[in-house]
Motif scaffolding. Structure first.
Motif, PDB file in Angstrom:
ATOM      1  N   GLN A  53      37.957  35.648  51.365  1.00 33.62           N
ATOM      2  CA  GLN A  53      38.850  34.485  51.400  1.00 33.62           C
ATOM      3  C   GLN A  53      38.138  33.267  51.983  1.00 33.62           C
ATOM      4  O   GLN A  53      38.248  32.164  51.438  1.00 33.62           O
ATOM      5  CB  GLN A  53      40.086  34.781  52.251  1.00 33.62           C
ATOM      6  N   VAL A  84      43.109  31.934  56.114  1.00 35.55           N
ATOM      7  CA  VAL A  84      42.230  32.869  56.809  1.00 35.55           C
ATOM      8  C   VAL A  84      42.691  33.169  58.238  1.00 35.55           C
ATOM      9  O   VAL A  84      42.704  34.331  58.660  1.00 35.55           O
ATOM     10  CB  VAL A  84      40.768  32.353  56.791  1.00 35.55           C
ATOM     11  N   CYS A 147      42.662  30.806  48.080  1.00 36.54           N
ATOM     12  CA  CYS A 147      42.366  31.831  49.089  1.00 36.54           C
ATOM     13  C   CYS A 147      43.384  32.967  49.043  1.00 36.54           C
ATOM     14  O   CYS A 147      43.027  34.132  49.209  1.00 36.54           O
ATOM     15  CB  CYS A 147      42.335  31.209  50.484  1.00 36.54           C
ATOM     16  N   VAL A 150      42.859  35.782  46.535  1.00 38.95           N
ATOM     17  CA  VAL A 150      41.899  36.834  46.875  1.00 38.95           C
ATOM     18  C   VAL A 150      42.618  38.154  47.146  1.00 38.95           C
ATOM     19  O   VAL A 150      42.079  39.225  46.883  1.00 38.95           O
ATOM     20  CB  VAL A 150      41.012  36.409  48.069  1.00 38.95           C
ATOM     21  N   TYR A 151      43.865  38.107  47.645  1.00 40.60           N
ATOM     22  CA  TYR A 151      44.617  39.345  47.860  1.00 40.60           C
ATOM     23  C   TYR A 151      44.781  40.113  46.553  1.00 40.60           C
ATOM     24  O   TYR A 151      44.681  41.331  46.522  1.00 40.60           O
ATOM     25  CB  TYR A 151      46.002  39.060  48.448  1.00 40.60           C
TER      26      TYR A 151
END
Length: 160
Positions: A53, A84, A147, A150-151
């Motif tokens: 991330q 983050v 970001c 990214v999960y």
């Protein structure tokens, strides 16, 4: 003339008589089979996900900064931090609870850490207006969304 219930048997499908049949019980895995299954299903470390991330956030921030200038760069970097930092808070809490024996304790603990993560994210978004002058909201939100994506990538890693 045929009734609608007869269609399944003519088409090769299940009939009402088949519904009462029980599925066979699954067989138990041997210790080696269970270990091999666990090895195949390992999830990526939450710290690895956070690292990716952060890397994605830096790349997006650099690209936006090159195209739109310094204000967009700092806003995008703040957007990456908004994903983050709360993610690190959640990862810290979740990894501390990994040894919990009680499913109820684990579930309540994860709910608490997820709540803390949401509150932290909201606080950081509110703080953006006070910290950044000017705030480039599109850059911040695009980086935050990138970001958070990214999960989903981490779920794809797990599926392999």
């Amino acid at each position: 003339m045929h009734s609608g219930l007869d269609v399944g048997s003519r088409a090769g499908g299940a009939t009402a008589g088949d519904w009462d049949d029980e599925d066979p019980l699954p067989r138990r895995l041997t210790a080696t089979e269970a270990e091999a299954f666990r090895d195949q299903r390992t999830a990526p470390s939450p710290w690895r996900v956070l690292l990716v991330q952060a890397e994605a956030g830096i790349v997006i921030a650099l690209l936006l900064g090159l195209v739109f200038g310094w204000a967009a760069f700092w806003s995008a970097l703040f957007g990456a931090g908004t994903a983050v930092v709360p993610g690190a808070l959640m990862a810290r809490g979740a990894t501390r609870m990994a040894d919990s024996r009680s499913p109820l304790t684990t579930a309540v603990g994860l709910l608490g850490w997820e709540s803390a993560k949401i509150v932290c994210s909201m606080a950081m978004l509110v703080m953006a207006a006070r910290v950044l002058h000017p705030v480039v909201w599109p850059a911040l939100l695009v980086t935050l969304a990138g970001c958070l994506t990214v999960y989903w990538v981490a779920l794809a890693w797990r599926a392999r």
